[in-house]
Design a protein around this motif. Structure first.
Motif, PDB file in Angstrom:
ATOM      1  N   SER A 251       0.800  -1.228   0.000  1.00  0.00           N
ATOM      2  CA  SER A 251       0.000   0.000   0.000  1.00  0.00           C
ATOM      3  C   SER A 251       0.829   1.271   0.000  1.00  0.00           C
ATOM      4  O   SER A 251       0.296   2.364  -0.222  1.00  0.00           O
ATOM      5  CB  SER A 251      -0.915   0.004   1.233  1.00  0.00           C
TER       6      SER A 251
ATOM      7  N   GLU B 214      -1.314   9.092  -3.810  1.00  0.00           N
ATOM      8  CA  GLU B 214      -2.653   9.679  -3.702  1.00  0.00           C
ATOM      9  C   GLU B 214      -2.718  10.812  -2.680  1.00  0.00           C
ATOM     10  O   GLU B 214      -3.299  11.865  -2.929  1.00  0.00           O
ATOM     11  CB  GLU B 214      -3.666   8.593  -3.310  1.00  0.00           C
TER      12      GLU B 214
ATOM     13  N   ASP C  22      -7.181  -3.692  -1.071  1.00  0.00           N
ATOM     14  CA  ASP C  22      -7.684  -2.515  -1.790  1.00  0.00           C
ATOM     15  C   ASP C  22      -9.128  -2.207  -1.410  1.00  0.00           C
ATOM     16  O   ASP C  22      -9.492  -1.043  -1.176  1.00  0.00           O
ATOM     17  CB  ASP C  22      -7.566  -2.728  -3.298  1.00  0.00           C
TER      18      ASP C  22
ATOM     19  N   GLN D 203     -10.417   1.219   0.440  1.00  0.00           N
ATOM     20  CA  GLN D 203     -11.422   2.055  -0.194  1.00  0.00           C
ATOM     21  C   GLN D 203     -12.657   2.249   0.688  1.00  0.00           C
ATOM     22  O   GLN D 203     -13.291   3.306   0.667  1.00  0.00           O
ATOM     23  CB  GLN D 203     -11.848   1.434  -1.538  1.00  0.00           C
ATOM     24  N   SER D 204     -12.989   1.240   1.477  1.00  0.00           N
ATOM     25  CA  SER D 204     -14.223   1.313   2.268  1.00  0.00           C
ATOM     26  C   SER D 204     -14.047   2.045   3.596  1.00  0.00           C
ATOM     27  O   SER D 204     -14.915   2.817   4.004  1.00  0.00           O
ATOM     28  CB  SER D 204     -14.774  -0.093   2.520  1.00  0.00           C
TER      29      SER D 204
END
Length: 482
Positions: free
Chosen positions: A281, A288, A435, A439-440
């Motif tokens: 990650s 990002e 992932d 994202q959640s």
């Protein structure tokens, strides 16, 4: 007061190899294991270029990462068993030969099908060298000196996370992604040639302490520079027959039925899964949230890798110190070159003295790292936390690797293969869901979950601390071996 227990002075030395010979042999083993680690981390920066050149999706190329990891869990079970039965030397040579061929094929191929298949072959060839390297540690070094040399192996195995992406990035600045596989092919071929010429057999089931000459030619080096100067008769018929036993790829999995082995492997697997998710990650999250460039995204791996490498070396030295301290408390005398009877030695307490509490610090650091990323703290904060996390997690890795060799002295490579299966399959499952989890719920709560899992290891290791010696003694009574 009872007299201090000491090894039998009439027994032969644990290893007939000289100190300098041992160092050369362990360097060869560590180099072979290094390729097992570097193959994953040097590959990551090439993924966007493979997507473009092969005209496939990122998801398809990511399948080659998952398949590599799955094969890395399966094949060491076969390779480790083979190394314990047929010897370290022939299995090292065969593994490296397959690896060289796979890298040549990867450098030449131009389709996703070939990439997928050859990556699996690459993993099948090299992944087992990790297990064999720790088998060599068990062959050459007594428990009193084993920690330091396990640290050396761990040091080699933990430099790839830092330098792999950098090497790959530098190659991609000048050449294409094919140069990565050509570099691996040439460098591994060089190590293969050196091993073919010089590497002696060390498996104790074949050469005992090194003083016995193996009967089979493939167990002998072409140049005898690294064999003990005084060798006795050739291997006995009984020893040779042992190496001819039918290869059993399920031998590693059977070891997991032992409570101490299961706890060690499960604990290792939890840490390795967190370690893998941290590594996987890093670049994505930093790009990002901090907007770093592609080159900087490779450089950010350095703190974690440096922490792991430094910890591997220092933890190995600490393990030797704690072994001596534990022996002194038990009234056990350590004689240089002679192995103590571990049946009556609390080896679990010697190996776990520090790491039971390092699980707490690891858990806190992992959680802190996640929230530093969640809050987009100063770039220095997650980098420092990565370094400290690497130090803490690697302490657990080195200690457990050494303990697995200690309690499976008759089959150290097979025990490492069992550990490899558990850690790789657990990591593959965690990476598959990483992932979606990020994202959640974001990195903060994701790493809180991982940190909580690490915290639970405190209970598992505490149970091993209390019951480990009792379990081993019960196994001696039933199986005749620890």
């Amino acid at each position: 007061m009872e007299a201090p227990s000491r090894p039998d002075d009439s027994s032969p030395v644990y290893s007939s190899f000289s100190t300098s010979q041992k160092r050369f042999i362990i360097t060869f083993a560590a180099l072979a294991g290094w390729f097992s680690s570097i193959s994953s981390f040097i590959y990551f920066p090439a993924i966007p270029f493979l997507v473009s050149d092969l005209q496939v999706s990122v998801q398809q190329v990511n399948l080659t990462v998952t398949s590599y990891l799955i094969m890395s869990g399966i094949f060491p079970s076969i390779v480790g068993s083979a190394a314990d039965r047929f010897g370290r030397r022939p299995v090292f040579l065969l593994s490296l030969a397959i690896y060289v061929c796979a890298n040549i094929g990867l450098g030449l191929q131009s389709s996703f099908g070939w990439l997928f298949g050859l990556r699996m072959l690459q993993s099948a060839g090299i992944s087992g060298t990790f297990s064999i390297a720790y088998g060599v540690v068990g062959d050459l070094f007594t428990p009193a000196e084993r920690g330091g040399y396990s640290g050396v192996i761990s040091f080699f195995l933990n430099t790839p996370p830092s330098i792999g992406p950098i090497i790959s990035g530098l190659l991609l600045l000048r050449w294409t992604w094919r140069s990565i596989f050509w570099l691996l092919a040439v460098s591994s071929a060089f190590v293969l040639i050196l091993m073919l010429l010089f590497l002696p057999e060390t498996a104790r089931g074949i050469v005992v302490n090194g003083s016995t000459k193996p009967r089979r030619r493939y167990n002998r080096p072409f140049i005898n520079h690294l064999i003990p100067p005084q060798r006795q008769i050739e291997a006995t018929v009984e020893t040779d027959k042992k190496s001819l036993d039918i290869l059993n790829p399920f031998a590693a999995l059977r070891l997991l039925s032992r409570p101490s082995t299961a706890i060690s492997c499960l604990t290792y697997g939890i840490n390795y899964s967190v370690y893998s998710c941290l590594q996987a990650s890093l670049s994505t999250i930093f790009v990002e949230r901090y907007g770093v460039s592609g080159f900087v995204a490779g450089v950010i791996y350095i703190p974690f890798g440096v922490g792991c490498a430094l910890s591997a070396y220092t933890t190995g030295k600490l393990l030797d110190i704690t072994y001596r301290q534990t022996a002194a408390k038990q009234g056990i005398v350590i004689t240089k070159g002679k192995a103590n009877d571990l049946t009556v030695f609390p080896i679990e307490r010697a190996r776990l003295r520090f790491i039971i509490f390092s699980t707490v610090s690891s858990a806190a650091l992992v959680m802190g790292h996640g929230w530093a990323l969640e809050c987009t703290a100063s770039l220095a904060v997650p980098l420092v936390l990565q370094f400290l996390t690497g130090v803490s997690i690697q302490m657990i890795f080195t200690s457990l690797n050494t303990l697995l060799v200690d309690v499976h002295q008759e089959r150290p490579s097979t025990a490492q293969a069992a550990n490899n299966f558990v850690r790789c399959e657990m990591a593959a499952g965690c990476l598959a869901s990483l992932d979606a989890l990020l994202q959640s719920v974001g990195p903060g709560w994701t790493f809180v979950a991982y940190g909580t899992a690490v915290m639970l290891e405190f209970l598992l290791l505490g149970l091993l601390w209390v019951k480990g010696m009792q379990w081993r003694q019960a196994r001696v009574r039933t199986d005749g071996a620890i």
